[in-house]
Design a protein around this motif. Structure first.
Motif, short mmCIF file in Angstrom:
data_model
loop_
_atom_site.label_atom_id
_atom_site.label_comp_id
_atom_site.label_asym_id
_atom_site.label_seq_id
_atom_site.Cartn_x
_atom_site.Cartn_y
_atom_site.Cartn_z
N ILE B 51 0.93 -1.29 0.07
CA ILE B 51 -0.02 0.09 -0.10
C ILE B 51 0.82 1.27 -0.06
O ILE B 51 0.65 2.28 -0.80
CB ILE B 51 -0.98 -0.01 1.21
CG1 ILE B 51 -2.02 -1.41 1.05
CG2 ILE B 51 -1.68 1.22 1.38
CD1 ILE B 51 -2.94 -1.21 2.33
N LEU B 52 1.75 1.08 0.71
CA LEU B 52 2.67 2.47 0.97
C LEU B 52 3.95 2.33 0.28
O LEU B 52 4.52 3.41 0.23
CB LEU B 52 2.87 2.57 2.37
CG LEU B 52 1.78 2.72 3.32
CD1 LEU B 52 2.27 2.80 4.93
CD2 LEU B 52 1.03 4.09 3.06
N GLY B 53 4.24 1.37 -0.59
CA GLY B 53 5.66 1.07 -1.04
C GLY B 53 5.67 2.33 -2.00
O GLY B 53 6.72 3.04 -2.03
N GLN B 54 4.54 2.51 -3.08
CA GLN B 54 4.86 3.42 -4.13
C GLN B 54 5.24 4.89 -3.49
O GLN B 54 5.92 5.44 -4.16
CB GLN B 54 3.78 3.62 -4.94
CG GLN B 54 3.41 2.49 -5.90
CD GLN B 54 4.58 2.25 -6.67
OE1 GLN B 54 5.04 3.24 -7.33
NE2 GLN B 54 5.28 1.07 -7.08
N LEU B 55 4.44 5.20 -2.37
CA LEU B 55 4.47 6.50 -1.82
C LEU B 55 5.72 6.64 -1.09
O LEU B 55 6.36 7.76 -1.09
CB LEU B 55 3.28 6.55 -0.89
CG LEU B 55 2.76 7.81 -0.42
CD1 LEU B 55 2.21 8.79 -1.68
CD2 LEU B 55 1.96 7.77 0.75
N LEU B 56 6.32 5.81 -0.43
CA LEU B 56 7.50 6.11 0.51
C LEU B 56 8.92 5.32 0.01
O LEU B 56 9.75 5.77 0.72
CB LEU B 56 7.17 5.33 1.76
CG LEU B 56 6.01 6.14 2.67
CD1 LEU B 56 5.49 5.32 3.97
CD2 LEU B 56 6.42 7.34 3.04
N SER B 57 8.88 4.55 -0.76
CA SER B 57 9.97 4.01 -1.11
C SER B 57 11.09 4.86 -1.73
O SER B 57 12.21 4.77 -1.35
CB SER B 57 9.89 2.97 -2.26
OG SER B 57 9.27 3.40 -3.44
N GLY B 58 10.55 5.80 -2.44
CA GLY B 58 11.69 6.76 -2.97
C GLY B 58 12.14 7.79 -1.85
O GLY B 58 13.09 8.58 -2.07
N ARG B 59 11.67 7.87 -0.65
CA ARG B 59 11.74 8.65 0.42
C ARG B 59 12.93 8.35 1.37
O ARG B 59 13.34 8.89 2.02
CB ARG B 59 10.47 9.18 1.15
CG ARG B 59 9.50 9.34 0.32
CD ARG B 59 9.70 10.63 -0.58
NE ARG B 59 9.80 11.98 0.31
CZ ARG B 59 8.69 12.58 0.90
NH1 ARG B 59 7.59 12.50 0.19
NH2 ARG B 59 8.91 13.62 1.67
N LEU B 60 13.34 7.05 1.22
CA LEU B 60 14.16 6.81 2.06
C LEU B 60 15.75 7.09 1.86
O LEU B 60 15.97 7.41 0.62
CB LEU B 60 14.62 5.12 2.23
CG LEU B 60 13.24 4.26 2.96
CD1 LEU B 60 13.64 2.80 2.61
CD2 LEU B 60 13.05 4.58 4.06
N PRO B 61 16.56 7.92 3.03
CA PRO B 61 17.73 8.39 2.64
C PRO B 61 18.85 7.51 1.86
O PRO B 61 18.90 6.34 2.23
CB PRO B 61 18.18 8.89 4.09
CG PRO B 61 17.45 8.30 4.87
CD PRO B 61 16.05 7.88 4.35
#
Lengths: 412, 265
Positions: B51-61
């Motif tokens: 569910i959140l993969g698309q939203l958050l995966s690019g946000r990890l430093p």
């Protein structure tokens, strides 16, 4: 002098209720908040029990027996006073505690013996014994949920008694299980006692207390009111439960040193009890199997709508040999006038074994002394039986035998 | 104190056997048995990943180009949080659940939290093994800093046990605690960076979250597993101290309450 295995000194127990639970928590940290209510279930209980003694604890429901046991086993702490225990305590009141129905009897034996604080190797050494004692065959390796309640009891009893404790607490729960296992468990308990285990027995059953114990403690409203030999304690206890308004309980020491308990409302009284032989002479010594008459003289102190006489013949341990009453024989007297004297002549064959016996009498209105107890009198009369002309025998009853012996030569 | 340790030591067989019994109990009449222990947290992580993969995966430093980074991040956080929440919720009801035993039998009460910890550790180890297996299947090889996981587990255990026992003791007397704590745990899950990275938060809120000891513990797990870095020792030192204080406090409270626990159960 041997050291006591159990020493209970000035023990009191209160259940406290606080106005709020927060007050209770503050109390742990020394901020004094007074409990809203305190219920004292035990007050100043003191006694000592030596190794190998068997002590019965009797008392009505709510007298504090269970609480006392919980304090002794240590699941609850006394509010005041101390309890010193010298040795391991095992209790037969928690049978089957911690059994998991999904596991086999064997696995549960390991688990519950572990709960009693034993190590794997200690349990390994007794598990075969437990299996033998329980006698449940192949079920021992089946899940406990397939057991009958009796089988579960057998395994549970076998685990609790797998190791000999210094103190064994026996509850009425022992009466579960079939007659065979009951006998077996009783002999196990006696065996422990012979080896020096102290027994603490809680029961309402006169037979169990008098059969096993050599001392009894009577609790009433949280205090010890009698601590003596089982016979006199149980007599007193019986009188106590019969005690009602306008009735009083009186004990007095007889010349023989025994303690006689008389209780009841006193509306009717036994004024004389005597044992007569065939020639109507008062006797104290009789022969085994002799025809005797128990003559009981009763005086009504008031008008009584109904009057029944009960009597019991007890041996020196207080075990009842025989007892009945005129309610059962359908000889209840109706409309007894004040000041009338009634004489009951009870003729019977004294088929008793050699020994001393006592007679207790009860004057009541129906079949139990718990309603309208006019008078209950222990040790109303004492007599001895001697074996003058019968063959030698042991036991407390004379069951005249006729022994036939057949001999055959075995032909192969 | 010494007698406490001694009597507990005498019951070591019972403690081990109870952990075993609890573990074996899962396999009876259940085909997957122990697998369920790991299936629950893994499915939860999978749901978040989906569910959140698309939203958050690019946000990890520093992980913008790593497709697997977010699932690994999630699993690392789940590993730490599941231990914490399992111990808290089991400790919360440990005395109430065992009321019958406590009322009828005498045994060192310290056995109960030890059984809870032991059994939670077994479950957590299984989960850890499953997670490492998944990593290997995905082709991700954790670095050497994975060795810090046992240390983090220990600190996590101390913190949750201390807190859990205090709550569990109070819960015997005030049953509302048993109702409130699961809600607080649920909130705690979202106030700890498990499914998101703290760098997506406004600075002020991120700083507020740093007051949560689990923030540092979970970050330690994520560092050790995903970023291959040692945990931040200053924060963990403070948390270890907090854990020790909580454990001592729980022992003190328990000792004061001990005589009354059975009275009210």
């Amino acid at each position: 002098m041997t050291q006591p295995v159990l020493q209970v000194s000035n023990v009191s127990k209160a259940y406290r209720q606080y106005s709020s639970e927060l007050a209770r928590v503050l109390n742990w940290f020394g901020l004094s908040t007074k409990p809203a209510t305190e219920t004292w279930v035990l007050q100043n209980v003191s006694f000592e029990i030596a190794a190998g003694e068997a002590v019965g604890i009797v008392g009505q429901n709510g007298a504090g027996k269970s609480t006392l046991l919980k304090l002794i086993t240590g699941t609850q702490r006394p509010t005041e006073g101390t309890i010193a225990v010298n040795g391991r305590i095992a209790a037969i009141l928690e049978l089957g505690m911690g059994f998991n129905p999904e596991f086999t009897g064997r696995q549960n034996v390991y688990h519950s013996a572990g709960l009693m604080g034993f190590s794997k190797s200690e349990i390994d050494s007794v598990v075969a014994e437990v299996e033998d004692f329980a006698e449940i065959g192949d079920y021992f390796d089946q899940p406990v949920c397939t057991y009958s309640s009796g089988m579960q009891m057998r395994v549970a009893f076998s685990v609790v008694t797998a190791f000999r404790p210094e103190i064994l607490i026996v509850d009425e729960a022992l009466s579960v299980g079939d007659a065979y296992f009951q006998h077996k468990s009783f002999s196990k308990i006696r065996e422990f006692q012979e080896k020096g285990t102290t027994l603490l027995i809680v029961s309402h059953d006169r037979g169990a207390i008098q059969g096993l114990c050599d001392r009894a403690i009577l609790l009433n409203h949280g205090t010890v009111i009698r601590d003596a030999d089982p016979e006199s304690v149980i007599d007193y206890y019986n009188a106590l439960i019969a005690e009602k308004e306008n009735s009083k309980t009186e004990t007095r020491k007889l010349e023989s040193g025994k303690i006689q308990t008389i209780s009841g409302s006193g509306e009717a009284r036994v004024i004389d009890t005597a044992l007569l032989n065939a020639n109507k002479e008062v006797v104290e010594f009789i022969n085994v199997g002799e025809i005797v008459t128990l003559s009981i003289k009763v005086k009504a102190e008031k008008y009584l709508p109904k009057l029944a006489l009960g009597y019991m013949i007890k041996d020196h341990l207080g075990q009842t040999m025989y007892g009945t009453n005129t309610w059962h024989t359908q000889q209840v007297m109706h409309d007894v006038e004040c000041d009338s004297i009634i004489i009951y002549n009870i003729k019977f064959l004294a088929n008793l074994g050699p020994g001393t016996y006592s007679v207790s009498t009860a004057l009541v209105s129906s079949d139990t002394h718990l309603v309208d107890n006019y008078e209950w009198r222990d040790l109303a009369c004492v007599f001895s039986v001697t074996n003058v002309d019968k063959i030698h025998f042991s036991g407390s009853s004379w069951l005249q035998p006729n022994i036939e012996i057949e001999t055959h030569l075995q032909t192969v | 104190m010494q007698s406490l340790v001694l009597s507990t030591w005498r019951y070591r067989y019972f403690i081990l056997s109870s952990i075993k019994v609890e573990f074996r109990g899962r396999f009876i009449r259940s085909r997957l048995g122990g697998l369920w222990i790991v299936i629950h947290p893994l499915v939860q992580a999978a749901i978040f990943a989906l569910i959140l993969g698309q939203l958050l995966s690019g946000r990890l430093p520093d992980m913008a180009d790593n497709r697997l980074a977010y699932p690994i991040y999630l699993l690392a956080g789940t590993l730490g949080w599941s231990l914490f929440s399992e111990i808290i919720s089991r400790c919360l009801t440990v005395f109430i659940d065992n009321a019958n035993l406590l009322k009828k039998l005498v045994f060192p009460r310290t056995c109960l939290p030890l059984i809870v910890s032991g059994s939670a550790l077994v479950n957590n180890t299984l989960l850890f093994a499953a997670i490492v297996l998944i990593f290997l299947l995905l082709g991700f090889v954790p670095g050497v800093h994975l060795v810090w996981i046992p240390v983090l587990t220990l600190i996590n255990l101390g913190l949750s046990l201390g807190l859990g026992l205090i709550l569990g003791t109070l819960n015997v007397f005030m049953r509302d605690i048993g109702q409130v704590v699961p809600i607080v745990l649920q909130l705690g899950f979202w106030f700890t960076p498990i499914v998101y990275s703290p760098n997506i938060l406004p600075e002020q809120i991120a700083r507020l979250l740093q007051l949560n000891p689990m923030y540092w513990i979970i970050q330690g797990y994520q560092n050790a597993i995903l970023y291959n870095q040692p945990p931040s020792w200053t924060a963990l030192g403070v948390i270890s101290a907090i854990a020790i204080v909580l454990l001592v406090l729980s022992l003190v409270i328990f000792r004061r309450a001990n005589s009354e626990i059975v009275d009210v159960l």
